[in-house]
Write an enzyme that holds these catalytic residues in place. Structure first.
Site, mmCIF file in Angstrom:
data_model
loop_
_atom_site.group_PDB
_atom_site.id
_atom_site.type_symbol
_atom_site.label_atom_id
_atom_site.label_comp_id
_atom_site.label_asym_id
_atom_site.label_seq_id
_atom_site.Cartn_x
_atom_site.Cartn_y
_atom_site.Cartn_z
ATOM 1 N N GLY A 91 8.417 -1.359 -31.073
ATOM 2 C CA GLY A 91 8.434 -2.813 -31.162
ATOM 3 C C GLY A 91 7.146 -3.501 -30.788
ATOM 4 N N GLY A 92 5.993 -2.782 -30.751
ATOM 5 C CA GLY A 92 4.742 -3.422 -30.387
ATOM 6 C C GLY A 92 4.832 -4.023 -29.003
ATOM 7 N N ASP A 134 -5.638 -1.987 -30.846
ATOM 8 C CA ASP A 134 -4.948 -2.425 -29.629
ATOM 9 C C ASP A 134 -5.930 -2.874 -28.551
ATOM 10 O OD1 ASP A 134 -2.447 -2.091 -30.608
ATOM 11 O OD2 ASP A 134 -1.940 -0.314 -29.449
ATOM 12 N N GLU A 170 0.643 3.039 -34.538
ATOM 13 C CA GLU A 170 0.371 1.608 -34.487
ATOM 14 C C GLU A 170 0.990 0.902 -35.680
ATOM 15 O OE1 GLU A 170 -1.457 -2.164 -33.216
ATOM 16 O OE2 GLU A 170 -0.087 -0.632 -32.601
ATOM 17 N N THR A 196 6.450 2.326 -34.340
ATOM 18 C CA THR A 196 6.494 3.286 -33.245
ATOM 19 C C THR A 196 7.859 3.962 -33.293
ATOM 20 O OG1 THR A 196 5.001 1.896 -31.955
ATOM 21 C CG2 THR A 196 6.329 3.434 -30.708
ATOM 22 N N ARG A 206 -2.343 9.287 -25.284
ATOM 23 C CA ARG A 206 -2.859 8.097 -25.944
ATOM 24 C C ARG A 206 -4.194 8.410 -26.621
ATOM 25 N NH1 ARG A 206 -1.588 3.341 -28.433
ATOM 26 N NH2 ARG A 206 -2.612 1.514 -27.552
ATOM 27 N N SER A 214 -1.496 -0.245 -24.199
ATOM 28 C CA SER A 214 -0.285 -0.128 -25.017
ATOM 29 C C SER A 214 0.844 -0.894 -24.335
ATOM 30 C CB SER A 214 0.098 1.351 -25.154
ATOM 31 O OG SER A 214 1.368 1.504 -25.749
ATOM 32 N N SER A 215 1.958 -1.029 -25.057
ATOM 33 C CA SER A 215 3.184 -1.573 -24.470
ATOM 34 C C SER A 215 4.303 -0.540 -24.449
ATOM 35 C CB SER A 215 3.655 -2.804 -25.251
ATOM 36 O OG SER A 215 2.757 -3.866 -25.091
#
Length: 582
Positions: free
Chosen positions: A487-488, A441, A421, A401, A112, A465-466
């Site tokens: 998909g955020g 984010d 992103e 993503t 990350r 993050s997701s």
């Protein structure tokens, strides 16, 4: 040996976020322009599933030549940097779950991005003391975090690679020089002006548009000699070529030259970046063990919460995709997303109560709030003992993503989610690749009503993050499945629903991926437009749901092990992903 079978989909995604940073629920997802029915392929030995045919071919070729899953991941990411620049690349970050089948160990590699050392909680605060508009923050240098994907890939390769590092970039270098055809999806994303900053800075404008200012047409042969040059340096000298020397200077120059929105990234941030090996989080679910990625992503904890809440609250096995099923799913999602907003952030900076949030007694109590006959409305986060008072985070997280999965001939496997992103990231280019805008984010505000926000900006911190790479194991600790999605913040919903369907019914993973999406992130319930999900509108509205019908475009990729030991692929019909195996 079987001949490889190519499974292809063509899908086009666009994204229409609101102009206001704070209105997270109204940030629209990527929209689809078509789907293609997918058929699973079976592979006895090795399998690759990625978001683009050329990336799948690059990874599969590495496996054919005796490489490991760790090797193939490097080749895939290098190729995706070229052919799917809007979604991921070496200018971004990633999370990778790696299964070492020899030692029976699961590793979690964290690549990350990090906030610059000189950044602070005022990074996205205007001179007037107000949070910036999201669009104003994301384009340019301010939003660029220290990229981490290359350091992470090198770290995993040193442990598990079988092929030489330099050989893994050959396909991407060759294709960068010879060119590739602009796909329907890439053309549509350019045409849609999905990212208004894309024509703002000369490097990206000149690369993605014709001299007349038109988006590159579908089928255009696009070359990228500058990326080829960068990849050659990285192939020869390792990730150090990216984080030090000429290439790092190009990155910093790009960030600083965006004088309308300059960033704080310095060469020292690049030089000091470290990928981290973390402990995967695993919990029992039915007869399986489901494993996800820990913070700084919220994906692992929140996904595990959703599926366990559903299991605990389900009075009987519900018919998949029935009204009752989606009521159960949306209510469990509300509860889990509420906890996510309150408690989850980078655990190196914030005390994240992982064990408490996944404690079965805690989840059993939370599951009692689920009513299959009535929407609960906005859920509150659970009250945990000995927790500091915290405010909820409302930072937007947008869905450009990519996810891919790999299993090699030795049974080693990768489930990796990679991102820059927003589509096309910060729109700044350096060395032939786009730079991320992942710092958006973070929460733009550090506290509310005197309470700190866990996901606030801090120097060196990784934004929440997701991303949700998942692996599933049976009772004998044998790998059963790997999956994930872009998909955020909706990634969690996409992964949790399909994981639950596969592990709780007789659906194949491909059949699960084909089902329509219904999403609730503790706000409105979103129904996937143009699908049978629209038929749920009236009955869900009748029990209190506030509804929106919209495009919900995932990019799920995965595989599942059959009873005979063969791997069976699953490719989301909403994108242009492919699978190859033998």
């Amino acid at each position: 040996m079987r001949r490889p079978i190519l499974s292809v989909i063509l899908g086009t995604l666009t994204l229409l976020p609101t102009l206001l940073f704070a209105v997270n629920e109204d940030l629209a997802p990527e929209s689809a322009t078509g789907t293609l029915q997918q058929k699973s392929i079976e592979a006895q030995h090795q399998l690759v599933v990625t978001a683009h045919p050329l990336a799948t071919q690059a990874g599969y070729r590495v496996l054919q030549q005796g490489g490991s899953a760790a090797d193939a991941a490097v080749a895939i990411q290098a190729m995706l940097t070229l052919v799917e620049p809007q979604s991921s690349g070496i200018g971004g970050g990633a999370f990778m779950l790696y299964w070492d089948n020899t030692s029976k160990q699961l590793k979690a590699f964290d690549g990350r991005e990090t906030a610059p050392a000189s950044a602070d909680e005022n990074l996205f605060i205007t001179n007037e003391g107000k949070p910036m508009r999201w669009w104003d923050a994301m384009v340019g240098g301010r939003s660029v975090g220290t990229p981490g994907v290359l350091a992470m890939l090198e770290k995993s390769h040193k442990q598990y690679g079988k092929s030489s590092w330099s050989s893994l970039f050959e396909d991407a270098i060759e294709t960068s020089e010879s060119g590739f055809q602009v796909s329907p999806r890439l053309h549509q994303l350019l045409s849609s002006k999905i990212n208004p900053g894309l024509g703002k800075y000369p490097q990206a404008r000149n690369y993605f548009f014709t001299p007349e200012g038109e988006p590159l047409p579908e089928g255009h042969q696009l070359t990228n000699p500058e990326l080829a040059k960068s990849l050659r340096h990285i192939a020869k000298s390792g990730a150090a070529a990216f984080y030090q020397g000429e290439l790092s200077k190009k990155i910093i120059d790009a960030v600083k030259q965006a004088t309308d929105n300059p960033g704080k990234l310095q060469q020292s941030d690049l030089k000091n970046y470290q990928a981290i090996e973390r402990q995967a989080i695993c919990r029992p679910f039915r007869e399986y063990r489901v494993c996800g990625f820990p913070p700084p992503t919220s994906g692992g904890i929140t996904t595990l919460q959703i599926i366990k809440l559903m299991e605990l609250a389900e009075p009987k096995q519900l018919q998949p995709t029935s009204i009752e099923f989606y009521q159960l799913f949306t209510q469990a999602s509300r509860l889990a997303y509420a906890d996510r907003a309150r408690y989850l952030a980078d655990s190196d900076f914030v005390d994240v109560p992982m064990d408490q949030l996944l404690n079965e007694n805690y989840l059993r109590q939370r599951s009692k709030l689920i009513n299959l006959s009535k929407d609960m409305g906005k859920a509150s986060p659970g009250e945990l003992p000995d927790r500091l008072s915290r405010a909820d985070d409302r930072s937007p997280e947008l869905p450009s993503t990519s996810h891919f999965v790999i299993v090699d001939r030795w049974g080693n496997a990768v489930s990796m989610t990679s991102s820059i992103e927003m589509a096309f990231g910060s729109t700044l280019m350096a060395g032939g690749f786009l730079l991320n805008n992942q710092l958006t984010d973070f929460s733009f505000i550090a506290e509310q009503e005197g309470k700190p926000v866990a996901n606030r900006v801090q120097p060196g911190k990784r934004p929440r993050s997701s991303m949700s790479p998942i692996m599933v194991f049976d009772r004998n600790n044998q790998l059963v499945a790997a999956l994930g999605s872009p998909g955020g913040s909706r990634i969690i919903s996409y992964v949790a629903k399909n994981l639950y369907l596969k592990l709780s019914s007789d659906m194949s993973l491909q059949q699960a991926f084909n089902t329509p999406h219904v999403v609730n992130r503790n706000g409105v319930t979103e129904l996937e437009a143009g699908t049978t999900a629209e038929q749920l509108a009236q009955p869900l509205s009748a029990i209190g749901h506030d509804l929106k019908i919209r495009d919900l475009n995932s990019g799920l990729h995965g595989f599942f092990r059959q009873a005979d030991g063969a791997w069976k692929s699953a490719v989301d019909p909403r994108r242009e992903g492919t699978a190859l195996g033998d």
